[in-house]
Each structure stands twice: as C-alpha cells, then as structure tokens.
Design a protein around this motif. Structure first.
Motif, PDB file in Angstrom:
ATOM      1  N   ARG A  70       0.824  -1.205   0.000  1.00 59.84           N
ATOM      2  CA  ARG A  70       0.000   0.000   0.000  1.00 59.84           C
ATOM      3  C   ARG A  70       0.859   1.256   0.000  1.00 59.84           C
ATOM      4  NH1 ARG A  70      -5.117  -0.721   2.466  1.00 59.84           N
ATOM      5  NH2 ARG A  70      -5.336   1.536   2.317  1.00 59.84           N
ATOM      6  N   ASP A  73       2.306   3.354   3.469  1.00 55.34           N
ATOM      7  CA  ASP A  73       2.172   2.414   4.579  1.00 55.34           C
ATOM      8  C   ASP A  73       3.279   2.634   5.612  1.00 55.34           C
ATOM      9  OD1 ASP A  73       1.017   0.391   6.022  1.00 55.34           O
ATOM     10  OD2 ASP A  73       1.112  -1.093   4.418  1.00 55.34           O
ATOM     11  N   LEU A  96      -0.985  -1.337   6.917  1.00 55.48           N
ATOM     12  CA  LEU A  96      -2.234  -1.366   6.159  1.00 55.48           C
ATOM     13  C   LEU A  96      -2.371  -2.702   5.427  1.00 55.48           C
ATOM     14  CD1 LEU A  96      -2.185   2.232   4.608  1.00 55.48           C
ATOM     15  CD2 LEU A  96      -3.545   1.436   6.547  1.00 55.48           C
TER      16      LEU A  96
END
Length: 315
Positions: A70, A73, A96
């Motif tokens: 992600r 993150d 995440l």
C-alpha cells in the motif's frame, strides 16, 4: 458487450489489468483470473500477493515506487514482529497491508472460500473488473533447488532474489485442485481471453496447471491472445529469465510463444504480441501457427497499457 477474460499475476499483471480497465471501461464485462501460486501463511495470516497487488492497483492505493503493498504504509507491526523473532525479516508486512491479511484470515477461519473472500474484498473499492482466484485450493509454489533442497517461492524470490539455481517449480496438491467457481465458465463464454505479460513460469504457469483451465482455453470460442513480457531478449521486471532457463526456455519473445504453443497444435495461443524491438522474430512466431502482432509493449503508464490492450483486442 464484449466479454473479456484476463489471466494475470504479479506486477506486470496488475499494470496490464489497469490497462484493460482503461481500454474497456469500468462497466465492461471483464473477469481477471489471478494466480494464487504465490500465496503463503506467515505469522498466522494468509497472504495472497498477486491478488492484493491487483486489488491495490485497481483501487489506486498501491505503492508504485516499491511495486508492492500500500502507498504511504508504515511498518510498526512488522518491527514488533521482528523484535519477537516472528515472521521473516526479509519479507516486510506493512501495517495497512497486514490489515488486509488479517481480514482475509478471519474470513477464511469463518469458513469462507478464497473466491468468497476476494468477492468480499471487491466491495470496498470500485475496481471495475471481477476478480477470481485460479482455484480455492492451497497450491503454494515451492522451488526444488539444484542441490536437492526445497523452499517456498517467496523465500527464493524475495530473500535470495532467485540467485539460487532452481531445478524445478512445484505446486503441491495442484493435480487434485479444481478451478475456482466461475473460472471455466468465464473462459468458455468469453469473446476474448488475454494472457497478461506476467511471468510465464510462476504467474501464468500455475493458472494453466490447474486441471481444467488449459482445456477450457483450448476449447473456448474466444480468441486467446498473449502479450510478451520479454522485450529485446530481456525481462521487463523481476527474474523471469531465471525461471525460463530452469525449464529450458530461452529468454526470447518467440521462445515464450513456443512455450505456450498454438491452439491449432494443442497449445493455447491464437495470437502473440511482441515488442517493436523484437519485430524480426515475427516470422518465427507465425511459423508456430500463432499470429504475430508487433506493437509498443512498454507499460509506462495506464494509457500505454491501454494501447497494448487495444492492440491485443485488434489481434
């Protein structure tokens, strides 16, 4: 409305899938069958790297710099896992990203199948395609090394960067696996099937190894069109050349086409897109019984990827 099926895995698969959505639109009838041979259990949670890469890319939340995970993150939980001596120190789980794995694991523990889990994941973001795993069975990829030892694909790929000589790639249990619900039906009913420029051995290979998938490709009324991930005799990303060498396939666009084979000769391809840098290989591809199409194949952005998809559809 054209019904399109894409077989995909890895970063190349996620970029290509973005191009498919860009070319066809978010309202198109598009099904993406995703490789789950990269999956693994780590620190008690189930990871599906290829599934997540495609979900994150379509949702616009992927880390485009690293190519996985992600965007934005943090890694506090990963640092704590390392402090406990848990997990793999060379395999980072972002916070995440770990939330995705925890949600998936909880649903699996509740009795959902991987197909049902992925369907639930798609409710969060408007992805514009339907994602299906290749199978609901656990068929993680293991590497048999030249010295006779074995390890999980992720250790070989991420920790050792494919530097250890492989002798074979195995998916234990795959001979007893069945395609996930909807996979064979989607291929049978498709107007076109596209093979993304993903690693032929460890991304597309496991999908084709699920009993029934190759047969579905050979009998579908759709045209089956592949896109080369080899440009100018070199892999675009990753270590696919090491994988190809291990199975006796040269790192050339025409050699990979021969590896897949022509449908007219028991293989799976009707047409094969090769890069402009490989235009001289077109006659060799045609000689296989596969229509060679020369096009720009660098997926520099969504627009370039969409242009590749349009060329594949025109083929």
């Amino acid at each position: 409305m054209t019904r399109t099926v894409v077989l995909a895995g890895g970063v190349g698969g996620s970029k290509f899938t973005l191009g498919v959505r860009e070319a066809l639109g978010a309202d198109a009838d598009t099904t993406v069958v995703v490789n789950t041979g990269d999956d693994l259990w780590l620190s008690g949670v189930r990871l599906q790297p290829d599934v997540d890469s495609i979900v994150y890319a379509l949702a616009g939340v992927n880390d485009t710099q690293r190519g996985w995970g992600r965007a934005g993150d943090s890694e506090r939980v990963n640092e704590e896992l390392q402090a406990w001596g848990a997990g793999w120190p060379w395999f980072t789980l972002g916070d995440l990203d770990l939330g995705t794995h925890l949600a998936r694991t909880g649903w699996l523990r509740d009795g959902l199948t991987p197909t049902q889990v992925i369907e639930r994941m798609q409710r969060r973001w408007p992805l514009g395609v339907r994602l299906l795993p290749m199978t609901d069975s656990e068929v993680d990829t293991h590497i048999l090394l030249a010295d006779g030892s074995r390890m999980h694909f992720q250790e070989w790929w991420t920790r050792h960067r494919a530097a250890l000589e492989p002798a074979a790639f195995e998916n234990p249990g795959i001979v007893d696996a069945v395609p996930a619900p909807g996979v064979v039906e989607a291929i049978a009913e498709a107007d076109v099937v596209l093979l993304a420029p993903s690693n032929p051995v460890v991304s597309i290979g496991p999908i084709l190894a699920v009993p029934g998938v190759r047969e579905a490709l050979q009998t579908t009324k759709a045209n089956v069109v592949g896109v080369s991930g080899i440009i100018g005799g070199r892999v675009v990303r990753g270590m696919a050349d090491v994988c190809l060498t291990a199975i006796g396939v040269e790192t050339r666009a025409d050699a990979v086409a021969a590896h897949y084979g022509a449908r007219s000769a028991g293989g799976i391809l009707d047409a094969w897109l090769i890069a402009e840098e490989d235009a001289s290989l077109a006659p060799a591809v045609d000689a296989l019984g596969i229509r060679a199409v020369v096009a720009p194949l660098w997926m520099t952005d969504a627009a370039a990827s969409a242009a590749i998809v349009r060329a594949a559809l025109d083929a």
